[in-house]
Every structure is written in structure tokens, then in C-alpha cells.
Design an enzyme around this catalytic site. Structure first.
Site, PDB file in Angstrom:
ATOM      1  N   SER A 195       0.913  -1.233  -0.093  1.00 54.48           N
ATOM      2  CA  SER A 195       0.152  -0.114   0.027  1.00 54.48           C
ATOM      3  C   SER A 195       1.006   1.464  -0.037  1.00 54.48           C
ATOM      4  O   SER A 195       2.040   1.286   0.600  1.00 54.48           O
ATOM      5  CB  SER A 195      -1.003   0.152   1.241  1.00 54.48           C
ATOM      6  OG  SER A 195      -1.657   1.190   1.450  1.00 54.48           O
ATOM      7  N   TYR A 209      -1.760   0.129  10.311  1.00 56.97           N
ATOM      8  CA  TYR A 209      -1.846  -0.546   8.893  1.00 56.97           C
ATOM      9  C   TYR A 209      -0.809  -0.259   8.022  1.00 56.97           C
ATOM     10  O   TYR A 209      -0.248  -1.373   7.299  1.00 56.97           O
ATOM     11  CB  TYR A 209      -3.457   0.090   8.295  1.00 56.97           C
ATOM     12  CG  TYR A 209      -3.301  -0.361   6.735  1.00 56.97           C
ATOM     13  CD1 TYR A 209      -3.539  -1.754   6.333  1.00 56.97           C
ATOM     14  CD2 TYR A 209      -3.193   0.686   5.750  1.00 56.97           C
ATOM     15  CE1 TYR A 209      -3.573  -2.052   5.071  1.00 56.97           C
ATOM     16  CE2 TYR A 209      -3.294   0.188   4.366  1.00 56.97           C
ATOM     17  CZ  TYR A 209      -3.526  -1.139   4.139  1.00 56.97           C
ATOM     18  OH  TYR A 209      -3.549  -1.617   2.730  1.00 56.97           O
ATOM     19  N   LYS A 216       2.001  -3.185   6.437  1.00 62.07           N
ATOM     20  CA  LYS A 216       2.310  -3.185   5.268  1.00 62.07           C
ATOM     21  C   LYS A 216       3.754  -3.299   4.753  1.00 62.07           C
ATOM     22  O   LYS A 216       4.491  -3.991   3.946  1.00 62.07           O
ATOM     23  CB  LYS A 216       1.501  -2.365   4.302  1.00 62.07           C
ATOM     24  CG  LYS A 216       0.020  -2.802   4.174  1.00 62.07           C
ATOM     25  CD  LYS A 216       0.079  -4.112   3.431  1.00 62.07           C
ATOM     26  CE  LYS A 216      -1.450  -4.513   3.336  1.00 62.07           C
ATOM     27  NZ  LYS A 216      -1.707  -5.899   2.760  1.00 62.07           N
TER      28      LYS A 216
END
Length: 326
Positions: free
Chosen positions: A117, A141, A145
Site C-alpha cells: 500500500s 496498517y 504493510k
């Protein structure tokens, strides 16, 4: 080759499945159906219901289907939720990835493509974000990643895997209405949801250092994203080892105000947006440099923002009958 696609019944996963099957690749989908939808998958694609963190299941599937490559899309992906539940995100995104990679190595699989991402970059103050822009994620998050990329590359180096890490920017649209995003977590569905309920779309902050004061983002059509997965998968199939890390975007920015106007035009509900306070951590501008994908693989996004919005609206109307009122 036979590719196992984890999260294969999800919004992005189903598009990747369709792209790869359409190009003649053999595909098996693995999905726990927590957010996936069985009907998104072609009837001739095997669907294994279960978790990508279930080692016993993985061992059986990798052997039964003689899997030679994995596309890993299954993950938790809501930024706000990751701030509230970091333990959940690290367990699902990191511990699950570790189990999957252990199974991949044990089975002798030599190709691994990882869904990453643009959240790995954080909020860089640059005109275009290249793959060499420093990665400074600002939420759990994005951290998972980035750490996931590290783990994938380290495993590749240690066990002679060919690996690819795809850093998505803002994904939107649908190849067909049936494959559309059914969640209300991304900006376009959020606009649709507000308009369908007779409310004005919300914009968070209009005092950024941008031409119209609202944030600028790079939007990529999910069908283009799926085709990018196919291009990277085929590159990995050609090489014995090494890593390819690439941005997946259009290299063009669209402001949130411009996007709201386009959503209003396409939906036939041109409501003036409501302006609310900025959200913490939002960058004024986040636009990808898409040069590496173009130069390395000859891939370039083909679909524009209007096509994204139009296809997303068709899907929204399919899944939300109340949207047919206007």
C-alpha cells in the site's frame, strides 16, 4: 503455472482472479469470506474457504493444486480500525503472512506477490512519490504493510523466491457491477452513501496548500490494478529470484473537491459538499510516480477517473436499490 490467490473472493481479489484467468493462467482462490463474495468468482475457479493463516490448510492446498506462485491479498486494511485495534492488525497482517510464507517455503513455491500500500510512505512532502521515497508510515496498517514487505523480501533472499511488492494508491471502480466494492470505507462509496441518504458529501479540510484547498490523491481503476498484478506475476514467472517493488497508480492527482463534483454529476445528485475539520495524518498531496511500472514492465493505467466513478455508481445501484430513487 498455478497461482493461489488469497482473498480471491474480495473486491480486489476477484478482479485479479478474472484478469489472470482471462489471460490463460491457472488460478485457485482462498478466502475466509469475511468480506469476500462467492458469486464474484468464475464458476470454474476452485474456491477454498479458510484462512491464509491456517498452516494445515495451506499445506494441503499448495500440494493438491501443485501451486507454483502465490498472490497474497488477504489482509485487514482499514486505517482507522488499525489505530483502534493495532493488535488485531499485527496478528492478522503480520502473523498470518509469516504462516503463509512458512508454508510457501516448505512447499517449494518460488513466486510470491505481496499486496502492499501507499500507506507505507506516510505523508511525504513531495510532488510525486517514487519507490525510493522514504517509507515513514503513520498508522498500524501502514506499519504492517511495510514490515510485510521486509519479511517478503527477506524470505525471498533466504530461500531463492522471486518476490513482488505492489504499493497501491487509491483503488476505485469495477470491471462489472457485480464485482463492485460493497463496503463504505473508501471515498467514492462514502460519497455515494451520503447522497443516497439525501445528505451532502463530506470533505475533511479545505485549507490545504493545494489549488482548491482540498487533498489531492492518485486514483487507480481496480481493473487496471488487476492487470498490473498479472504483469508482475508474469515477470516473476520469468526470473529465478529477486524482488520487484512498484507503485500502482496513474501519476495524476485529483482533488477531493473535484472528485465530489464528478460523483454528483455521474449520480445526478450535485450536492454542495459539507466541509469538516481535517483528519489527523492526511497528506495534502499523495500522487504516485508510475514510471517504474512503465519502464520495467511496459504497463500503464488505461482508465480515467470518470470511468472509475461511472462503474462504481453502476455497482452501487446494483447493491443499493434505494439509490434508484433519483
Amino acid at each position: 503455472m498455478t497461482w493461489l490467490i488469497t482473498g480471491g473472493a474480495g473486491y480486489i481479489g476477484a478482479h485479479v482472479v478474472r484478469s489472470m484467468v482471462g489471460a490463460g493462467e491457472w488460478v485457485v482462490a482462498l478466502d475466509d469470506l469475511s468480506t469476500g463474495v462467492v458469486e464474484r468468482l468464475p464458476a470454474d475457479v476452485p474456491l477454498i474457504r479458510g484462512s491464509a493463516a491456517d498452516r494445515a490448510l495451506l499445506d494441503r492446498v499448495l500440494a493438491q493444486y501443485d501451486v507454483t506462485g502465490v498472490v497474497h491479498l488477504a489482509a485487514k486494511k482499514q486505517v482507522g480500525e488499525s489505530v483502534e485495534k493495532p493488535l488485531l492488525y499485527y496478528r492478522e497482517n503480520m502473523a498470518g503472512l509469516t504462516v503463509l510464507l512458512e508454508a510457501v517455503v516448505a512447499a517449494g513455491v518460488r513466486r510470491f506477490l505481496f499486496s502492499s500500500s501507499a500507506a507505507v510512505y506516510g505523508v511525504p512532502d513531495v510532488e510525486l512519490i517514487t519507490e525510493d521515497t522514504p517509507c515513514v508510515p503513520i498508522n498500524p496498517y501502514g506499519e504492517t504493510k511495510l514490515a510485510g514487505e521486509w519479511l517478503v523480501r527477506a524470505t525471498g533472499r533466504a530461500h531463492s523466491l522471486s518476490t513482488g511488492c505492489l504499493r497501491y494508491f487509491n483503488v476505485a471502480g469495477a470491471a462489472t457491477p457485480e464485482l463492485s466494492d460493497t463496503g463504505v470505507f473508501n471515498v467514492i462509496p462514502m460519497f455515494f452513501d451520503r447522497l443516497t441518504r439525501g445528505e451532502a458529501p463530506r470533505i475533511f479540510g479545505d485549507d490545504y496548500a493545494t489549488p482548491d484547498g482540498t487533498c489531492i490523491r492518485d486514483y487507480i481503476h481496480v481493473a487496471d490494478l488487476a492487470d498490473a498484478h498479472l504483469a508482475v506475476a508474469r515477470r516473476l514467472a520469468e526470473q529465478d529470484a529477486g524482488d520487484l517493488t512498484v507503485n500502482i497508480g496513474r501519476g495524476e492527482g485529483v482533488s477531493v473537491r473535484e472528485l465530489a463534483g464528478l460523483v454528483g454529476e455521474v449520480s445526478g445528485r450535485p450536492e454542495k459538499p459539507e466541509i469538516e475539520a481535517r483528519r489527523p495524518g492526511d497528506a495534502a498531496k499523495a500522487v504516485a510516480s508510475a514510471v517504474r511500472m512503465s519502464e520495467e514492465l511496459g504497463w500503464t493505467a488505461r482508465r480515467g477517473v470518470r470511468e472509475m466513478v461511472e462503474s462504481a455508481w453502476q455497482g452501487w445501484r446494483l447493491h443499493h436499490p434505494e439509490a434508484h430513487g433519483n
